[in-house]
Design a protein around this motif. Structure first.
Motif, PDB file in Angstrom:
ATOM      1  N   LEU A  64       0.707  -1.077  -0.062  1.00 18.56           N
ATOM      2  CA  LEU A  64       0.031  -0.027   0.085  1.00 18.56           C
ATOM      3  C   LEU A  64       0.710   1.285  -0.186  1.00 18.56           C
ATOM      4  O   LEU A  64       0.292   2.452   0.324  1.00 18.56           O
ATOM      5  CB  LEU A  64      -0.928  -0.084   1.158  1.00 18.56           C
ATOM      6  N   HIS A  65       2.119   1.106  -0.255  1.00 19.45           N
ATOM      7  CA  HIS A  65       2.937   2.229  -0.605  1.00 19.45           C
ATOM      8  C   HIS A  65       2.436   2.823  -1.990  1.00 19.45           C
ATOM      9  O   HIS A  65       2.360   2.062  -2.777  1.00 19.45           O
ATOM     10  CB  HIS A  65       4.362   2.287  -0.486  1.00 19.45           C
ATOM     11  N   ASP A 111       4.280  14.864  -6.324  1.00 19.21           N
ATOM     12  CA  ASP A 111       3.140  15.489  -5.739  1.00 19.21           C
ATOM     13  C   ASP A 111       1.525  15.500  -6.578  1.00 19.21           C
ATOM     14  O   ASP A 111       0.763  16.270  -6.204  1.00 19.21           O
ATOM     15  CB  ASP A 111       3.396  16.842  -5.214  1.00 19.21           C
ATOM     16  N   SER A 112       1.710  14.611  -7.542  1.00 17.97           N
ATOM     17  CA  SER A 112       0.567  14.362  -8.315  1.00 17.97           C
ATOM     18  C   SER A 112      -0.754  14.149  -7.215  1.00 17.97           C
ATOM     19  O   SER A 112      -0.675  13.680  -6.239  1.00 17.97           O
ATOM     20  CB  SER A 112       0.583  13.296  -9.290  1.00 17.97           C
ATOM     21  N   VAL A 158      -4.115  11.358  -2.891  1.00 17.25           N
ATOM     22  CA  VAL A 158      -4.990  10.827  -2.581  1.00 17.25           C
ATOM     23  C   VAL A 158      -4.899   9.246  -1.983  1.00 17.25           C
ATOM     24  O   VAL A 158      -5.570   8.937  -0.992  1.00 17.25           O
ATOM     25  CB  VAL A 158      -6.222  10.869  -3.760  1.00 17.25           C
ATOM     26  N   PHE A 159      -3.891   8.667  -2.762  1.00 22.29           N
ATOM     27  CA  PHE A 159      -3.766   7.255  -2.542  1.00 22.29           C
ATOM     28  C   PHE A 159      -2.857   7.184  -1.206  1.00 22.29           C
ATOM     29  O   PHE A 159      -3.079   6.337  -0.303  1.00 22.29           O
ATOM     30  CB  PHE A 159      -3.004   6.396  -3.688  1.00 22.29           C
ATOM     31  N   ARG A 160      -1.930   8.152  -1.004  1.00 22.56           N
ATOM     32  CA  ARG A 160      -1.134   8.001   0.191  1.00 22.56           C
ATOM     33  C   ARG A 160      -2.055   8.427   1.253  1.00 22.56           C
ATOM     34  O   ARG A 160      -1.741   7.685   2.578  1.00 22.56           O
ATOM     35  CB  ARG A 160      -0.122   9.162   0.018  1.00 22.56           C
ATOM     36  N   PRO A 180       3.127   8.037   4.516  1.00 28.38           N
ATOM     37  CA  PRO A 180       2.885   8.996   3.360  1.00 28.38           C
ATOM     38  C   PRO A 180       4.045   9.501   2.477  1.00 28.38           C
ATOM     39  O   PRO A 180       3.996  10.190   1.509  1.00 28.38           O
ATOM     40  CB  PRO A 180       1.912  10.113   3.723  1.00 28.38           C
ATOM     41  N   GLU A 181       5.231   9.012   2.858  1.00 24.37           N
ATOM     42  CA  GLU A 181       6.457   9.378   2.234  1.00 24.37           C
ATOM     43  C   GLU A 181       6.542   9.169   0.851  1.00 24.37           C
ATOM     44  O   GLU A 181       6.055   7.980   0.417  1.00 24.37           O
ATOM     45  CB  GLU A 181       7.587   8.841   2.842  1.00 24.37           C
TER      46      GLU A 181
END
Length: 392
Positions: free
Chosen positions: A173-174, A306-307, A312-314, A325-326
C-alpha cells in the motif's frame, strides 16, 4: 455491506482466481478471462472480451459511467510458472487458507490486486451508473505482463484509458510514482571450433569472453554510481554465461546475458549506445568478433511526486493501514510504464501484499492486508471520481 461480508467476498474471489492456473509462459490466461467475464455478468456489469493482441489469450476491459474524470484500475492475470512442485508446502493452485494467509502462485503477484479492482468496480457500479459518483471507472484484466507483452498497452489503445491509472501490484500500500526500468541483453562472442586435442587450431570463445566480462564488470561499477532518490541505484548484472557443446570441443561461441536495471532519467537508447561502445572497444582491443542484442525491455517511468492521484492514495493508505505517506518508488517493473509513457496518463503502482513474496515458493498474501487494500481503494477511487475539478 458489512466488513465481515466484504472480507469473505474478497477471500472467496482471491481463492477462485488463484485456483485457475494462468502460467506464462505459455500464457494460459483464457480460463481466468472467462471466469472474470462471467463474474461481472452475474452482477449486471458488461465485461468486454478483447481478442487482441492474441486471439487465443483474451483480456477483459470494463467501463462504467460516462462522466469525468476516468480512473483506470489495472491488473494482469498471468503468473510465472510454479516451478518445482516439491518445493511448495501448499499446492500452488489449491488456494489454501492458513493462519490468515492465502497461499498459491499469483496470490500476491497479482490476483489479490485483480480481486480488489473487480470488487471496487462492483461496489461503485450503481453510483457510477446513476451519476451519484460523477466520474467513470475502467478495469483491466490484462495478459502477458510477466513476459513484457503488450496486453495492457493494447487495452489502453483499444479505448480502455482515462485520466488516471492505478497498477494494482503489491507495494504494501505504498504509492509508487516512479519505477526502475529493466533491459536484458545477450552478447555473443564468436570463436572458431576445433578438437580439444588440437586447441591451437581453433579460437576458444571462452578465452575471448574474459576481456568482455572484465569490461562488463567495470561498466557495472560505473553504472552503480547513478542513483535516483526514489528507486535507488542502477545496476548491470551478468546473470548467464553459456558456452561449449562437448567436453572435447573448443567452443566456437560464448553467450553472456546481462540484466540492466535503469533509472527514470536513463533512456533505453542511451543504454543501447553504452553497450555498443563497450562491445566495440573490446572487439578493437582484442581482435575478437562480438554481437549483441536487447531481448527484453521494460521502460522506466515516473510522474510528479506531488500528483493529486498519488496524494489521494497516500492519504487513504495512511488512514486505513497506517502506511507512511512518504514519496516512494518501486524497483520492479510494472505495466505502469504503458500508462505513463505510451498513453500519456498520470499513473501509480499501488496495491496490497508484499513484492518480496512474488515468484517465490509458497507465495502467499495476508488476507488482512488484502482487506485493507480494498478499503483504501474504495475510498481513494470514490474521492478521485467525485473530484470533478481535477480534470479542469
Amino acid at each position: 455491506m458489512g466488513n465481515m461480508e466484504q472480507v469473505e467476498e474478497l477471500t472467496t474471489l482471491i481463492g477462485d482466481l488463484v485456483r485457475i492456473e494462468t502460467e506464462n509462459p505459455p500464457g494460459n490466461e483464457k480460463a481466468c478471462t472467462e471466469y472474470i467475464a462471467s463474474w461481472f455478468e452475474e452482477r449486471g456489469i458488461e465485461a468486454n472480451v478483447i481478442d487482441e493482441p492474441h486471439p487465443d489469450r483474451p483480456q477483459i476491459g470494463v467501463k462504467i459511467g460516462s462522466g469525468e474524470p476516468t480512473l483506470v484500475l489495472n491488473g494482469h492475470i498471468d503468473v510465472v510458472p510454479a516451478g518445482d512442485r516439491d518445493q511448495w508446502t501448499h499446492d500452488p493452485y489449491a488456494g489454501d487458507e492458513v493462519d490468515g494467509c492465502l497461499y498459491g502462485r499469483g496470490s500476491v503477484d497479482m490476483k489479490t490486486g485483480v480481486a480488489i479492482g473487480m470488487l471496487t468496480v462492483a461496489h461503485l457500479a450503481d453510483d457510477l451508473k446513476s451519476g451519484e459518483i460523477p466520474g467513470s471507472l475502467v478495469f483491466h484484466a490484462a495478459i502477458g505482463e510477466e513476459t513484457a507483452e503488450p496486453g495492457t498497452k493494447t487495452l489502453l489503445e483499444t479505448g480502455y484509458d482515462g485520466d488516471y491509472g492505478v497498477v494494482l501490484e503489491p507495494t504494501r500500500l505504498h504509492t509508487a510514482t516512479s519505477e526502475k526500468g529493466l533491459a536484458w541483453y545477450e552478447i555473443v562472442v564468436t570463436g572458431d571450433p576445433s578438437h580439444a586435442s588440437r586447441p591451437d587450431q581453433g579460437t576458444n570463445a571462452i578465452q575471448f569472453a574474459k576481456p568482455l566480462l572484465d569490461a562488463l564488470d567495470e561498466y557495472d561499477t560505473d553504472v552503480r554510481e547513478r542513483s535516483d532518490s526514489l528507486v535507488g541505484q542502477a545496476y548491470s548484472t551478468v546473470t548467464m554465461f553459456e558456452a561449449g557443446t562437448k567436453e572435447n570441443v573448443v567452443p566456437e561461441k560464448a553467450k553472456i546475458t546481462i540484466d540492466r536495471r535503469f533509472l527514470p532519467d536513463e533512456s533505453i537508447e542511451q543504454i543501447d549506445s553504452e553497450i555498443d561502445t563497450l562491445v566495440g572497444t573490446v572487439e578493437e582491443e582484442h581482435g575478437v568478433s562480438i554481437s549483441w542484442n536487447r531481448t527484453r525491455t521494460y521502460e522506466s517511468a515516473a510522474i510528479a511526486e506531488d500528483s493529486i492521484l498519488a496524494e489521494v492514495f497516500r492519504k487513504h493508505s495512511a488512514r486505513v493501514a497506517d502506511v507512511s505517506p512518504e514519496p516512494w518508488g518501486v524497483n520492479a517493473s510494472t505495466d505502469v510504464r504503458n500508462f505513463i509513457n505510451d498513453a500519456n496518463m498520470e499513473a501509480i503502482t499501488w496495491g496490497p501484499g508484499d513484492l518480496a513474496q512474488a515468484h517465490t515458493y509458497d507465495e502467499h498474501v495476508e488476507l488482512s492486508s488484502a482487506a485493507d487494500g480494498l478499503t483504501a481503494l474504495l475510498g481513494a477511487a470514490e474521492e478521485i471520481l467525485s473530484e470533478t475539478h481535477m480534470t479542469e
